[in-house]
Design a protein around this motif. Structure first.
Motif, PDB file in Angstrom:
ATOM      1  N   ILE A 139       0.837  -1.212   0.000  1.00 20.65           N
ATOM      2  CA  ILE A 139       0.000   0.000   0.000  1.00 20.65           C
ATOM      3  C   ILE A 139       0.863   1.251   0.000  1.00 20.65           C
ATOM      4  CG2 ILE A 139      -1.768   1.282   1.268  1.00 20.65           C
ATOM      5  CD1 ILE A 139      -2.603  -1.418  -0.154  1.00 20.65           C
ATOM      6  N   LYS A 140       1.949   1.230   0.722  1.00 18.23           N
ATOM      7  CA  LYS A 140       2.862   2.376   0.754  1.00 18.23           C
ATOM      8  C   LYS A 140       3.395   2.677  -0.646  1.00 18.23           C
ATOM      9  CE  LYS A 140       5.812   2.458   4.109  1.00 18.23           C
ATOM     10  NZ  LYS A 140       7.005   2.168   4.952  1.00 18.23           N
ATOM     11  N   SER A 141       3.702   1.624  -1.408  1.00 21.53           N
ATOM     12  CA  SER A 141       4.232   1.801  -2.751  1.00 21.53           C
ATOM     13  C   SER A 141       3.151   2.223  -3.749  1.00 21.53           C
ATOM     14  CB  SER A 141       4.893   0.498  -3.218  1.00 21.53           C
ATOM     15  OG  SER A 141       5.314   0.591  -4.567  1.00 21.53           O
ATOM     16  N   LEU A 142       2.017   1.527  -3.739  1.00 25.30           N
ATOM     17  CA  LEU A 142       0.965   1.802  -4.715  1.00 25.30           C
ATOM     18  C   LEU A 142       0.367   3.190  -4.560  1.00 25.30           C
ATOM     19  CD1 LEU A 142      -1.091  -1.538  -4.829  1.00 25.30           C
ATOM     20  CD2 LEU A 142       0.487  -0.666  -6.559  1.00 25.30           C
ATOM     21  N   TYR A 143       0.271   3.657  -3.315  1.00 25.14           N
ATOM     22  CA  TYR A 143      -0.414   4.922  -3.044  1.00 25.14           C
ATOM     23  C   TYR A 143       0.561   6.014  -2.597  1.00 25.14           C
ATOM     24  CZ  TYR A 143      -4.588   2.026  -3.349  1.00 25.14           C
ATOM     25  OH  TYR A 143      -5.570   1.162  -3.797  1.00 25.14           O
ATOM     26  N   SER A 144       1.807   5.911  -3.053  1.00 23.62           N
ATOM     27  CA  SER A 144       2.824   6.882  -2.632  1.00 23.62           C
ATOM     28  C   SER A 144       2.435   8.310  -3.002  1.00 23.62           C
ATOM     29  CB  SER A 144       4.179   6.524  -3.258  1.00 23.62           C
ATOM     30  OG  SER A 144       4.099   6.522  -4.676  1.00 23.62           O
ATOM     31  N   ASP A 145       1.812   8.488  -4.159  1.00 26.86           N
ATOM     32  CA  ASP A 145       1.404   9.845  -4.567  1.00 26.86           C
ATOM     33  C   ASP A 145       0.283  10.383  -3.682  1.00 26.86           C
ATOM     34  OD1 ASP A 145       3.282   9.978  -6.573  1.00 26.86           O
ATOM     35  OD2 ASP A 145       1.903   9.363  -8.161  1.00 26.86           O
ATOM     36  N   ASP A 146      -0.610   9.507  -3.226  1.00 26.39           N
ATOM     37  CA  ASP A 146      -1.672   9.941  -2.312  1.00 26.39           C
ATOM     38  C   ASP A 146      -1.080  10.403  -0.980  1.00 26.39           C
ATOM     39  OD1 ASP A 146      -3.726   9.522  -4.075  1.00 26.39           O
ATOM     40  OD2 ASP A 146      -4.501   7.721  -3.118  1.00 26.39           O
ATOM     41  N   PHE A 147      -0.143   9.625  -0.449  1.00 24.44           N
ATOM     42  CA  PHE A 147       0.505  10.016   0.811  1.00 24.44           C
ATOM     43  C   PHE A 147       1.162  11.375   0.666  1.00 24.44           C
ATOM     44  CE2 PHE A 147       0.528   5.334   1.559  1.00 24.44           C
ATOM     45  CZ  PHE A 147      -0.009   5.312   2.834  1.00 24.44           C
ATOM     46  N   ARG A 148       1.877  11.568  -0.434  1.00 30.07           N
ATOM     47  CA  ARG A 148       2.618  12.809  -0.640  1.00 30.07           C
ATOM     48  C   ARG A 148       1.680  13.982  -0.928  1.00 30.07           C
ATOM     49  NH1 ARG A 148       3.435  15.202  -5.093  1.00 30.07           N
ATOM     50  NH2 ARG A 148       2.865  13.340  -6.300  1.00 30.07           N
ATOM     51  N   MET A 149       0.753  13.799  -1.861  1.00 33.37           N
ATOM     52  CA  MET A 149      -0.086  14.903  -2.327  1.00 33.37           C
ATOM     53  C   MET A 149      -1.009  15.428  -1.233  1.00 33.37           C
ATOM     54  SD  MET A 149      -2.528  14.882  -5.707  1.00 33.37           S
ATOM     55  CE  MET A 149      -3.674  16.200  -6.098  1.00 33.37           C
ATOM     56  N   PHE A 150      -1.490  14.521  -0.376  1.00 37.42           N
ATOM     57  CA  PHE A 150      -2.472  14.944   0.623  1.00 37.42           C
ATOM     58  C   PHE A 150      -1.912  14.994   2.038  1.00 37.42           C
ATOM     59  CE2 PHE A 150      -5.066  12.927  -2.828  1.00 37.42           C
ATOM     60  CZ  PHE A 150      -5.572  14.127  -3.322  1.00 37.42           C
ATOM     61  N   GLY A 151      -0.587  14.871   2.156  1.00 38.11           N
ATOM     62  CA  GLY A 151       0.073  15.114   3.438  1.00 38.11           C
ATOM     63  C   GLY A 151      -0.130  14.039   4.496  1.00 38.11           C
ATOM     64  N   TYR A 152      -0.213  12.793   4.068  1.00 36.51           N
ATOM     65  CA  TYR A 152      -0.357  11.691   5.027  1.00 36.51           C
ATOM     66  C   TYR A 152       0.999  11.037   5.292  1.00 36.51           C
ATOM     67  CZ  TYR A 152      -5.464  11.731   4.793  1.00 36.51           C
ATOM     68  OH  TYR A 152      -6.802  12.083   4.868  1.00 36.51           O
ATOM     69  N   SER A 153       1.211  10.645   6.531  1.00 44.23           N
ATOM     70  CA  SER A 153       2.425   9.932   6.901  1.00 44.23           C
ATOM     71  C   SER A 153       2.389   8.518   6.327  1.00 44.23           C
ATOM     72  CB  SER A 153       2.553   9.867   8.428  1.00 44.23           C
ATOM     73  OG  SER A 153       3.582   8.961   8.813  1.00 44.23           O
ATOM     74  N   GLU A 154       3.549   8.044   5.837  1.00 44.21           N
ATOM     75  CA  GLU A 154       3.649   6.675   5.353  1.00 44.21           C
ATOM     76  C   GLU A 154       3.853   5.680   6.489  1.00 44.21           C
ATOM     77  OE1 GLU A 154       6.705   6.546   2.402  1.00 44.21           O
ATOM     78  OE2 GLU A 154       5.426   7.375   0.833  1.00 44.21           O
ATOM     79  N   ASN A 155       4.015   6.187   7.693  1.00 46.85           N
ATOM     80  CA  ASN A 155       4.170   5.332   8.865  1.00 46.85           C
ATOM     81  C   ASN A 155       2.801   4.741   9.233  1.00 46.85           C
ATOM     82  OD1 ASN A 155       4.595   4.150  11.363  1.00 46.85           O
ATOM     83  ND2 ASN A 155       5.928   5.789  12.098  1.00 46.85           N
ATOM     84  N   LEU A 156       2.687   3.434   9.183  1.00 48.23           N
ATOM     85  CA  LEU A 156       1.413   2.761   9.458  1.00 48.23           C
ATOM     86  C   LEU A 156       0.907   3.093  10.865  1.00 48.23           C
ATOM     87  CD1 LEU A 156      -0.719   0.728   8.407  1.00 48.23           C
ATOM     88  CD2 LEU A 156       0.692  -1.103   9.407  1.00 48.23           C
ATOM     89  N   GLN A 157       1.826   3.299  11.783  1.00 43.25           N
ATOM     90  CA  GLN A 157       1.410   3.589  13.161  1.00 43.25           C
ATOM     91  C   GLN A 157       0.665   4.919  13.291  1.00 43.25           C
ATOM     92  OE1 GLN A 157       1.883   1.097  15.296  1.00 43.25           O
ATOM     93  NE2 GLN A 157       2.840   0.043  13.543  1.00 43.25           N
TER      94      GLN A 157
END
Length: 227
Positions: free
Chosen positions: A207-225
């Protein structure tokens, strides 16, 4: 790619364009906006006015109803709005909603019926996404690719994690009265409280890899915790 015509809601009266992201409180946002417009006295069709449990997504105008000139006007003269969700919880919510044993979609990513609704079943779902399934359904399609506007053109980005405060902030910005949330849509899956139950190291990395642009574009941490 999912039809953008179904993902865009337009309100000419208030001059805003709302990018409808599935599995990000889409139905509740729609119903609450409609209720606030009704409370403000906007000339909406009373026969379509939302009840407490009915979404009004169909009450907005779609791009296909506009002329080319009107479509061009959207970029220049309309406020552009989107509500998004942490990719970790959004994908899990989609799985919990669509990956039931009774759902034909589950057969695409479960090795056998006994895996549905389990950690192993979710891992299978994540592998299915990694093998191209990520683009097969709008419920787990990357949020940034559902949005036809560049991130810098978005005027308002609300988050499901702050739904009540962000939605009332939006209403105030649109000149609409404060409104209690009008809950609509399917029963909540409780995904935000089930992260540890379903995520493994493998599914987290996918999920971190597939949605990397979502994490970056909308300011979400890639840390699952942090999900």
């Amino acid at each position: 790619m999912p039809s953008l015509n179904r993902r865009i809601a337009i309100c000419p009266l208030r001059k805003y364009v709302w990018v409808r992201v599935t599995k990000a409180a889409n139905s509740t946002v729609s119903a609450t906006l409609w209720a606030a417009m009704g409370q403000a006295g906007d000339p909406i069709d009373n026969s379509k006015r939302s009840s407490d449990k009915v979404s009004r997504k169909s009450s907005f105008i779609r791009p296909s109803a506009l002329t080319k000139k009107q479509v061009a006007e959207l970029s220049n003269n309309y406020k552009k709005i989107i509500f998004v969700r942490n990719p970790y919880t959004r994908v899990l919510s989609a799985y919990l909603d669509k990956g039931r044993i009774s759902n034909d979609l589950a057969r695409k990513f479960s090795n056998y019926d006994g895996e549905a609704g389990t950690r192993a079943g979710f891992e299978g779902f994540c592998r299915y996404l990694a093998n191209g399934g990520v683009y097969e359904d709008p419920h787990w399609y990357p949020q940034n690719r559902l949005c036809p506007f560049p991130s810098e053109e978005l005027d308002f980005v609300g988050k499901m994690e702050n739904l009540n405060s962000d939605l009332n902030r939006l209403l105030d910005w649109l000149g609409l009265p404060a409104q209690d949330l009008v809950r609509a849509g399917p029963k909540p899956t409780g995904a935000s409280g089930r992260i540890a139950e379903f995520y493994s190291e493998e599914s987290e990395q996918i999920i971190k890899s597939l949605y990397s642009d979502d994490f970056r574009m909308f300011g979400y941490s890639e840390n699952l915790q942090d999900a």
